[in-house]
Design an enzyme around this catalytic site. Structure first.
Site, PDB file in Angstrom:
ATOM      1  N   GLU A 124       0.823  -1.219   0.000  1.00  0.00           N
ATOM      2  CA  GLU A 124       0.000   0.000   0.000  1.00  0.00           C
ATOM      3  C   GLU A 124       0.855   1.267   0.000  1.00  0.00           C
ATOM      4  O   GLU A 124       0.377   2.340   0.338  1.00  0.00           O
ATOM      5  CB  GLU A 124      -0.989   0.011   1.173  1.00  0.00           C
ATOM      6  CG  GLU A 124      -1.990  -1.116   1.139  1.00  0.00           C
ATOM      7  CD  GLU A 124      -2.798  -1.172  -0.153  1.00  0.00           C
ATOM      8  OE1 GLU A 124      -3.072  -0.104  -0.727  1.00  0.00           O
ATOM      9  OE2 GLU A 124      -3.146  -2.290  -0.587  1.00  0.00           O
ATOM     10  N   ASP A 215      -1.070  -2.573  -9.607  1.00  0.00           N
ATOM     11  CA  ASP A 215      -1.776  -3.836  -9.384  1.00  0.00           C
ATOM     12  C   ASP A 215      -1.876  -4.665 -10.657  1.00  0.00           C
ATOM     13  O   ASP A 215      -2.391  -4.201 -11.685  1.00  0.00           O
ATOM     14  CB  ASP A 215      -3.191  -3.567  -8.867  1.00  0.00           C
ATOM     15  CG  ASP A 215      -3.197  -2.918  -7.502  1.00  0.00           C
ATOM     16  OD1 ASP A 215      -2.135  -2.891  -6.849  1.00  0.00           O
ATOM     17  OD2 ASP A 215      -4.265  -2.442  -7.079  1.00  0.00           O
TER      18      ASP A 215
END
Length: 649
Positions: A124, A215
Site C-alpha cells: 500500500e 496492481d
C-alpha cells in the site's frame, strides 16, 4: 543513448489471506495466467513482478505450472522478482523483528525460483522513514513508492524521473518513484497514448527513467479489463510495441542501479498514495477533505497545490475502526508472546496480512471472511503460550482489559466499557465469537441528518443507493460486544434496538464497571442512577456462564436488556422474537453451532447487524453478525442466569 527513455514496467499480484477459493481461481484464469503466458511470447519484454505470499501459497497448491513458468522467465532474464513482507503486511504496522522475518521468507521463496531479490514493493506504499534500517538489515537495496511521496517532500514532478537515496540512522537505501500518469494510462488508454507520453520524456539525459508499477489485477480482473486487455489485444500490442520501440530502453530495477547512480538524497515524509489520505480520515473529516479537494478542482488550482493537500495516514484506520485496532493490538501482544516460538510465528505472520485492517475502495475490514482469517491465525499462534489471567491495556486506549483463559477459550473483558465481553475466542474452532463490526456512517454514504437518529436519511447519494438497501441502513451508538447491559424505558421494542432508536437510561453499555477476579472468572459491578448491576462470569469447558443480579432502587419500572452480539455471518438472519430455555444457532461456515441457555423460559429478540460499505462492485450490505437481546421487566430486583455454549454437531 540520450535519444531514449529508460522504462521499468512492474506489476504487483495479490489476494488477501482468507479470500474465497473461487476468487483466487477467477483471478488466475482471467489475469495471472494469461498475463504470464502472453509475456512468454515476447522474449524482449521485461517485467518486475511482485507476488504476495497468500497468492504464492495458493499457486503452489493449486496451479504449480504458474510457478514453473515464472521460474523459466526469471532464468531467461525477462523477470525480476520484487519482494515484500511474505504475508503482505503493512511493514510500518508490525514490529521490526516481524518485518525482517516477513522479508526473509519472501527472499527465500524468490531464491527458490532462481532470483536473489534486492528490492521491495512497499505494501500500500505506506512509508515511514525508520523502515530504512529494517530494509537494509534485510539485505534490500531499493524500495518502490509513489511520486506523490517525493512531491510531498518538496520535489517537483520534473525531478521525479530518477531514483534517489534516502537515509535514516546512518543507513541508506535507493527509492524509485512510480509515475502516476503511467498508472492512469496503463492499461486503460490506447497503447499510442502510452508511447506518446514516454516519448515526450526524452530530453537527452540517458539516466532518466519512467517507472510503472501497479496492481496486476488491472490486467484482467478490474471491471471491463479482461475484454480490453486480452480479447481486444491491448496487452499483446503493448508488449510488442514497447519491446520493439527504438526510443524506449526496457530495464529492470537492478539493471538500472548497476548502470546509473541515484540522483541525490531526499527525506520522504510518512505517506501513502493520495487516495489513502482521504480513506484513512474519520468519516466527518474525510467528507470535508473531499469537499476541499472538489473546491480546489472547481477553481482550477488543485493540480498546482495538490502536494500541499494532505489528509490522514494509514495508521489512522486504527482510530477510525476500533475493531481493527483491537485485532491489531492483539496481534502485537501475540507477537511478543511467541517471539521465540518458530511454530507459533508461522501463524502470527499470516495474521499480519493487511487487507482486513483497513477500508478504501475495496471491502477490507468490512469483509467478515477476511477478519475470520486473521482471528484464525491469531488464535492458533496464541495457543502455543499459556496466559492464565492477564490484566493489561491490550488495545492501548488507557484502560485495562482483563484476559481470562481456560483450556478451550480466551475471554477478554473491558471493565471501562460497560464491563462487556469484547473477545471470546475458541481454541478448538479458531473463531472469535465477538468479531462483529459496528454499523458506521462512512463519508461516501452522503450527508445524514443525524449520525444516530436511527434510519439513515441520506440525501446526496440516495439515488445511487437502492431503496431495498437504504431502508435497512442504521448507525450504532455503541460498539458491538457480548454481555452489553441496557436500561431502557418500558415499551422499548426490538425495532428500536435494530435501528438504534432506544433511549438509554444511564448509558450502561459504555460506563465503567468495577471488577474483581474470581477462580476461572470475573465479577463486574456498576451502580448508576439508582440501578445496580452485578454480573458474575465463569469460563467453563464448553463456553461461559453468567449470573446477573440487578436491583432497581428508583421505584420506576424499566426494561433491563442483556445484549450478545455474535459473529453469525454465513446464515442470513431476519429480525424476530424467540422464546424458550434454549436458543440454538448453527452457523456452519463461520462460527459453527452454539446455544444460548437459560434456567427459565426467556424471551429473546434477534436481528442481523448489517453494515453498508462500498466495493468495486458497488454497494455491499453485509451481515456482520446477529444481535441477541434478552429483555426483562425490572421493577425492583431480579436474578437470572444464562449460558453461552459451544454446541457439538
Amino acid at each position: 543513448m540520450g535519444d531514449k527513455i529508460n522504462f521499468i514496467f512492474g506489476i504487483h499480484n495479490h489476494q488477501p489471506l482468507g479470500n474465497f477459493g473461487w476468487v483466487f481461481e477467477e483471478a488466475y484464469e482471467k489475469c495471472y495466467w494469461p498475463f504470464l503466458e502472453t509475456l512468454e511470447e515476447y522474449p524482449n519484454m521485461k517485467v518486475a513482478i511482485h507476488t504476495s505470499g497468500p497468492l504464492i501459497e495458493w499457486l503452489q497448491d493449486n496451479r504449480p505450472e504458474y510457478i514453473d513458468l515464472l521460474r523459466s522467465l526469471v532464468k531467461r532474464g525477462q523477470v525480476e522478482i520484487v519482494v515484500a513482507g511474505f504475508y503482505e503486511p503493512v511493514l510500518a504496522s508490525i514490529p521490526k523483528e516481524d518485518r525482517i522475518e516477513q522479508i526473509r521468507l519472501m527472499k527465500e521463496w524468490a531464491k527458490s525460483i532462481g532470483f536473489d531479490a534486492r528490492g521491495v514493493w512497499l505494501t500500500e506504499r505506506v512509508w515511514q522513514p525508520e523502515l530504512v534500517k529494517t530494509l537494509k538489515e534485510s539485505g534490500i537495496d531499493y524500495v518502490i513508492v509513489d511520486d506523490y511521496h517525493f512531491m510531498s517532500a518538496g520535489l517537483s514532478k520534473e525531478e521525479l524521473y530518477w531514483p534517489y537515496y534516502t537515509e535514516d540512522g546512518g543507513e541508506v537505501i535507493a527509492v524509485f518513484p512510480i509515475d502516476e500518469k503511467l498508472r492512469y494510462l496503463i492499461p486503460f488508454r490506447p497503447v499510442d497514448k502510452v508511447l506518446e507520453y514516454l516519448h515526450s520524456l526524452i530530453d537527452g539525459d540517458e539516466s532518466k527513467v519512467a517507472v510503472f508499477h501497479d496492481d496486476g489485477e488491472k490486467f484482467g480482473i478490474w471491471p471491463g479489463t479482461y475484454e480490453w486487455v486480452y480479447e481486444k489485444g491491448w496487452l499483446r500490442e503493448f508488449f510488442d510495441r514497447i519491446s520493439s520501440d527504438e526510443k524506449i530502453n526496457l530495464m529492470l530495477y537492478t539493471e538500472y542501479l548497476e548502470k546509473y547512480k541515484p540522483r541525490g538524497l531526499v527525506y520522504l515524509p510518512i505517506a501513502s498514495y493520495f487516495e489513502m489520505s482521504e480513506w484513512s480520515l474519520p468519516a466527518k473529516q474525510a467528507r470535508l477533505f473531499v469537499e476541499f479537494v472538489n473546491e480546489l478542482k472547481v477553481k482550477g488550482i488543485f493540480e498546482k497545490y495538490r502536494v500541499f493537500v494532505r489528509g490522514g495516514i494509514w495508521k489512522n484506520f486504527f482510530y477510525k475502526y476500533p475493531e481493527s485496532n483491537y485485532m491489531h493490538k492483539r496481534m502485537l501482544m501475540v507477537s511478543k508472546l511467541v517471539r521465540n516460538n518458530p511454530e507459533a510465528r508461522k501463524y502470527l505472520l499470516r495474521a499480519q496480512c493487511n487487507d482486513a485492517y483497513w477500508h478504501g475502495l475495496f471491502g477490507g475490514v468490512y469483509l467478515p471472511h477476511l477478519r475470520r482469517a486473521i482471528w484464525n491465525n491469531l488464535i492458533k499462534a496464541n495457543s502455543y503460550v499459556s496466559l492464565g489471567k492477564v490484566i493489561r491495556d491490550i488495545d492501548y486506549d488507557g484502560f485495562e482489559e482483563v484476559l481470562i483463559e481456560n483450556d478451550n477459550f480466551y475471554a477478554v473483558f473491558k471493565p471501562s466499557y460497560g464491563g462487556s465481553l469484547v473477545e471470546f475466542s475458541s481454541k478448538n474452532r479458531l473463531v472469535n465469537y465477538v468479531d462483529v463490526l459496528a454499523r458506521r456512517w462512512e463519508h461516501y454514504h452522503g450527508y445524514v441528518e443525524s449520525q444516530f437518529d436511527g434510519v439513515a436519511s441520506i440525501h446526496e447519494l440516495e439515488k445511487k443507493i437502492p431503496d431495498e438497501i437504504r431502508k435497512e441502513v442504521a448507525y450504532d451508538k455503541y460498539r458491538r460486544f457480548m454481555l452489553q447491559d441496557h436500561v431502557v424505558p418500558l415499551g422499548t421494542t426490538l425495532e428500536d434496538f435494530m435501528f438504534s432508536r432506544q433511549q438509554e437510561i444511564g448509558e450502561f453499555p459504555r460506563v465503567p464497571y468495577s471488577y474483581e477476579l474470581l477462580d476461572g472468572g470475573i465479577r463486574l459491578k456498576r451502580e448508576h442512577l439508582g440501578i445496580e448491576v452485578e454480573k458474575t462470569v465463569k469460563l467453563v469447558n464448553d463456553g461461559f456462564e453468567v449470573e446477573y443480579i440487578v436491583n432497581n432502587k428508583t421505584g420506576n419500572p424499566v426494561l433491563f436488556a442483556v445484549e450478545l452480539n455474535v459473529a453469525v455471518q454465513s446464515i442470513m438472519e431476519s429480525p424476530g422474537v424467540l422464546r424458550g430455555k434454549e436458543i440454538v444457532v448453527d452457523d456452519k461456515y463461520a462460527v459453527g453451532k452454539f446455544a444460548l441457555k437459560f434456567e427459565d423460559e426467556m424471551e429473546v429478540w434477534k436481528y442481523p447487524v448489517k453494515t453498508l460499505s462500498q466495493s468495486e462492485s458497488g454497494w455491499d450490505l453485509i451481515q456482520q453478525g446477529v444481535s441477541y437481546i434478552v429483555p426483562i421487566r425490572l421493577e425492583d430486583k431480579i436474578r437470572f442466569k444464562l449460558k453461552f455454549e459451544e454446541a457439538s454437531g
